[in-house]
Design an enzyme around this catalytic site. Structure first.
Site, PDB file in Angstrom:
ATOM      1  N   HIS A  62     -67.931 -76.361   9.217  1.00 58.49           N
ATOM      2  CA  HIS A  62     -67.393 -75.042   8.849  1.00 58.49           C
ATOM      3  C   HIS A  62     -67.689 -74.046   9.954  1.00 58.49           C
ATOM      4  O   HIS A  62     -68.399 -74.354  10.913  1.00 58.49           O
ATOM      5  CB  HIS A  62     -67.962 -74.588   7.498  1.00 58.49           C
ATOM      6  CG  HIS A  62     -69.427 -74.322   7.472  1.00 58.49           C
ATOM      7  ND1 HIS A  62     -70.377 -75.300   7.718  1.00 58.49           N
ATOM      8  CD2 HIS A  62     -70.134 -73.184   7.240  1.00 58.49           C
ATOM      9  CE1 HIS A  62     -71.577 -74.773   7.617  1.00 58.49           C
ATOM     10  NE2 HIS A  62     -71.474 -73.487   7.342  1.00 58.49           N
ATOM     11  N   HIS A  64     -69.344 -71.166  10.306  1.00 57.39           N
ATOM     12  CA  HIS A  64     -70.516 -70.297  10.487  1.00 57.39           C
ATOM     13  C   HIS A  64     -71.195 -70.545  11.839  1.00 57.39           C
ATOM     14  O   HIS A  64     -71.257 -71.679  12.314  1.00 57.39           O
ATOM     15  CB  HIS A  64     -71.501 -70.484   9.335  1.00 57.39           C
ATOM     16  CG  HIS A  64     -71.056 -69.803   8.075  1.00 57.39           C
ATOM     17  ND1 HIS A  64     -71.481 -70.166   6.823  1.00 57.39           N
ATOM     18  CD2 HIS A  64     -70.212 -68.748   7.887  1.00 57.39           C
ATOM     19  CE1 HIS A  64     -70.914 -69.380   5.911  1.00 57.39           C
ATOM     20  NE2 HIS A  64     -70.136 -68.511   6.533  1.00 57.39           N
ATOM     21  N   ASP A  66     -74.188 -70.727  12.962  1.00 58.09           N
ATOM     22  CA  ASP A  66     -75.289 -71.684  13.154  1.00 58.09           C
ATOM     23  C   ASP A  66     -74.776 -73.122  13.212  1.00 58.09           C
ATOM     24  O   ASP A  66     -75.565 -74.054  13.422  1.00 58.09           O
ATOM     25  CB  ASP A  66     -76.387 -71.517  12.081  1.00 58.09           C
ATOM     26  CG  ASP A  66     -75.872 -71.656  10.654  1.00 58.09           C
ATOM     27  OD1 ASP A  66     -74.734 -71.226  10.378  1.00 58.09           O
ATOM     28  OD2 ASP A  66     -76.616 -72.169   9.800  1.00 58.09           O
ATOM     29  N   HIS A  67     -73.472 -73.299  13.065  1.00 55.12           N
ATOM     30  CA  HIS A  67     -72.865 -74.623  13.195  1.00 55.12           C
ATOM     31  C   HIS A  67     -71.879 -74.687  14.368  1.00 55.12           C
ATOM     32  O   HIS A  67     -71.326 -75.756  14.629  1.00 55.12           O
ATOM     33  CB  HIS A  67     -72.142 -75.006  11.893  1.00 55.12           C
ATOM     34  CG  HIS A  67     -73.069 -75.102  10.713  1.00 55.12           C
ATOM     35  ND1 HIS A  67     -73.402 -76.288  10.122  1.00 55.12           N
ATOM     36  CD2 HIS A  67     -73.757 -74.142  10.043  1.00 55.12           C
ATOM     37  CE1 HIS A  67     -74.254 -76.064   9.115  1.00 55.12           C
ATOM     38  NE2 HIS A  67     -74.480 -74.760   9.053  1.00 55.12           N
ATOM     39  N   ASP A 211     -72.584 -77.248   4.627  1.00 59.69           N
ATOM     40  CA  ASP A 211     -73.207 -76.387   3.614  1.00 59.69           C
ATOM     41  C   ASP A 211     -72.416 -76.475   2.318  1.00 59.69           C
ATOM     42  O   ASP A 211     -71.183 -76.495   2.329  1.00 59.69           O
ATOM     43  CB  ASP A 211     -73.251 -74.942   4.115  1.00 59.69           C
ATOM     44  CG  ASP A 211     -74.148 -74.786   5.340  1.00 59.69           C
ATOM     45  OD1 ASP A 211     -74.614 -75.813   5.863  1.00 59.69           O
ATOM     46  OD2 ASP A 211     -74.359 -73.642   5.771  1.00 59.69           O
ATOM     47  N   HIS A 270     -81.307 -78.738   7.012  1.00 62.91           N
ATOM     48  CA  HIS A 270     -80.812 -77.358   6.886  1.00 62.91           C
ATOM     49  C   HIS A 270     -81.725 -76.537   5.967  1.00 62.91           C
ATOM     50  O   HIS A 270     -81.322 -75.992   4.954  1.00 62.91           O
ATOM     51  CB  HIS A 270     -79.369 -77.391   6.332  1.00 62.91           C
ATOM     52  CG  HIS A 270     -78.609 -76.098   6.479  1.00 62.91           C
ATOM     53  ND1 HIS A 270     -78.663 -75.096   5.533  1.00 62.91           N
ATOM     54  CD2 HIS A 270     -77.781 -75.648   7.446  1.00 62.91           C
ATOM     55  CE1 HIS A 270     -77.871 -74.100   5.898  1.00 62.91           C
ATOM     56  NE2 HIS A 270     -77.336 -74.399   7.067  1.00 62.91           N
TER      57      HIS A 270
END
Lengths: 326, 326
Positions: A62, A64, A66-67, A211, A270
């Protein structure tokens, strides 16, 4: 089939845990596959056996940061190293826009083609010689997917007795049949590989989830899956206190699901940066394990950065020694 | 006046050197200033005393990714920590576009205002209570600047004898004059601070240069400068072999310039990843120092990640112990 955690922290990096990234390979690090690419992923790779030169595809769960925020650096570093092989990026379209903006606004260009594949295409499926990769839609604040890695092209066992019974003597034809190729004999007979071979084992399957606050969405895919890698951002009490907005899972929630579908191995990752490994006032990371073990009777692991796991052909999973202690 | 190197490698990170970033502060890390922000800068900060919560401004020398790709992560992490203070970003306009694309395409928003200031504005000057910062255009493949940090608001020394000679006795008025404020006495006399104080020392000045193949562009600014932080990507033989295209400086080139303008302190950084610190076949980083010392008789330093330097009021520079050996 190996996988190595490059980052196991949620949202922001800590001193011992980077943000999300997972390297996966079938039988050695050439080629290998990356799931998610938080900032600093290229730095983490410098401490592993994986090279951006042999990276075959990147799967982004996805959008976000942090990814995804490690993508511009990883891609341009591969270019500075002179990579020429095309690279597949399976991701939401916003990731393509982000990468293009990064390249356009940094005087960069890539020495190799990027092949963007929209991860939100219905019926998505990607494959190469080693893996078939499908996806499962998850439940998060933005569109998010799990990627299901299923081994392909399993080694064939030759049915030697049957060959001999049919008067087919050992020779180059046997080798071709074992490779999966059909063979025409000198007498004109066509031998089908599938008639003279069998697959000795089930294909290994690993789910790498993004997530997600609803593990049950993975129920159908869990059938035939040996390892689930899933976020467990909080313990249940913290999840209750934080409220539903972040749309993450608690350790309890993931563990209950894994137990329900009888998954043999669960690797949680995570983790909220509030959980620490050392002594001190912060909640200890082991609280997540303790909570999960109350609800799951399979084998549980808590991922640490640089931990490498190996899923053997006999479907046993082991954690090889972490190269850098956390 | 302290500065800490967060990254000292050119182009790509190595295991011991990150890409560019420099933290600078006047008298303690609240507030502090960041020059350049390569990928992983927020990770490096976790190992220093600097917090993104107290960061006052970010100065970007140029748009290349090894100087900018850490911005999205650093800015969004500050937001996740709940920062509310505005943050100035002095940078080329492409950096604003890159940051906006990163935020827009990652479902992010910031909890504080970003104040973009175009670094290419003619006559650029930024200041706060501690520093005046001007810029000097350099010569690189893209527009690039050096930032000149000059200390402001130096402490005033009170001219006590003169005050007494004029019949002004010790009291709260003395304190006001020393703070730089004018004072009106009860008898109606106006005392100007500048008449009863003096500045005891020269303001400290540090130049932090971006990538540049022509150090002589800094000639005018070097007058009154105590420390020059400048790239020295290659030794001269490598620079000759690589050719002029990358538009970097050799150690010799920077050292000759520093000698010519009689700079007391030169700190070289931004080393090609081919130079290593350990034993082995790679060229040793000390080759850069050896080359520079042949041409420069001031005090020379080669920056390492996490090295902190202190420029004292007496204008002496020292390198405090590196917290993480390279």
């Amino acid at each position: 089939m190996d996988f190595t955690f490059l980052g196991t922290s949620a949202g922001t990096p800590t001193r011992s845990r980077n943000v999300s990234g997972l390297a996966l390979c079938h039988s050695g690090p050439k080629p290998w596959y990356l799931v998610d690419c938080g900032e600093g992923t290229q730095h983490q790779l410098l401490r592993t056996r994986y090279s951006v030169m042999q990276l075959r595809a990147i799967f982004i769960t996805h959008i976000h940061g942090d990814h995804t925020f490690g993508l511009p650096g990883l891609l341009t570093s591969a270019s500075m190293l002179g990579r020429s092989e095309p690279l597949d990026i399976i991701a939401p379209v916003q990731v393509q826009r982000f990468i293009e903006a990064a390249i356009d606004n940094s005087d960069s260009s890539l020495s190799y083609p990027l092949n963007f594949i929209d991860s939100e295409t219905p019926g998505f499926c990607w494959q190469d010689d080693h893996f078939q990769v499908s996806s499962v839609a998850l439940s998060h604040r933005v569109d998010c997917h799990a990627y299901v890695f299923t081994e392909r092209n399993l080694e064939l066992q030759l049915l030697r007795d049957k060959l001999r019974q049919n008067g087919i003597e050992p020779g180059p034809g046997w080798g071709e049949l074992q490779k999966g190729n059909d063979v025409t004999l000198e007498d004109g007979r066509l031998l089908r590989s599938e008639d003279y071979t069998r697959i000795q084992r089930v294909p290994r399957r690993v789910i790498v989830a993004g997530d997600n606050d609803n593990p049950e969405l993975l129920t159908d895919s869990s059938d035939g899956t040996h390892v689930l890698i899933h976020e467990a951002t909080y313990t249940r009490d913290v999840a209750d206190r934080v409220g539903p907005w972040p749309q993450h899972s608690s350790a309890e929630q993931v563990a209950r699901f894994a137990q329900q579908v009888r998954l043999p191995y669960l690797v949680m990752t995570h983790f909220s940066s509030r959980y620490q490994s050392g002594p001190g006032g912060a909640p200890h990371i082991n609280q997540l394990a303790a909570e999960a073990m109350q609800h799951y009777r399979g084998q549980l692991f808590l991922a640490r950065d640089f931990d490498t796991y190996r899923l053997e052909k006999d479907l046993s999973l082991s954690c090889l020694t972490s190269s850098t202690p956390t």
